[in-house]
Design an enzyme around this catalytic site. Sequence first.
Site: not given
Ligand code: DX5
Ligand code: ZN
Length: 242
Positions: A19, A44, A46, A48, A77, A79, A148, A183
Amino acid sequence: MPSDRISILRDPGIRVAPSLLAADFGRVAQQLRQLETGGADLLHLDVMDGHFVPNISFGAPVIESLRSQTNLFFDTHLMITDPLVYAKPFVEAGSDLITFHIEVECDPRRVIERIRDLGVGVGVSLNPGTPAEAVFDILEQVDMILVMSVWPGFGGQQFIRDVLPKIRAIRQRLAPHQRLEVDGGIGVKTAAAVAEAGADTLVAGSAILSEPDPSLAIADIRREAQRAEPWNRTNRSNPSSC
Ligand code: DX5
Ligand code: ZN
């Protein structure tokens, strides 16, 4: 889905997806090269929005600038609360697969169809508090389910073991060509448990990018997951033979 990168999803086997949330964005191009040469299967990404989750990360322009730096599969991904509004810019930026959250959509079938029409793969994600049954009706439509294993919003959280039965329940209903990604809190100590439950695509941020040698961390996670994988993808359609 773009033909040159699709095989990374369709071919059998464990996939490790670092990620980028855990990267140092001041030297992100160098870290991308480290991940690509170090054995990452997918990247990956992320996204947000500060609304669906209590944090803001990066958007389509950042992904677009990363696209010219690497040929890694972009596993985006979202979010965010409005996946349909924003899916197109994320596809145009170079995403190979778009995952949205089941919690934000009352008509997930329509969202899946619209994303697929954009020419990329589609994933659906569930928060730790969302039961497996929430996605049963749309399983056949997607390329990937993302479970998740932390509440989304931040990297570096502790793995929630309570999601293991949910991984098992979903795995039993997926076809061999569909992927089950997990994840949050994944690293060398948790990889075996999620793979044993049926996950085949492991996202890891801090466990890879906070290590001095990310390639070693990727190899360790892959080894632990392969050791525990209950059956390989070629005979998943008949698990009772194992
Ligand atoms: C959380 C993200 C994850 C996160 C994983 O909201 O979707 O992808 O970055 O990070 P680690 O591996 O550090 O838990
Ligand atoms: Zn993620």
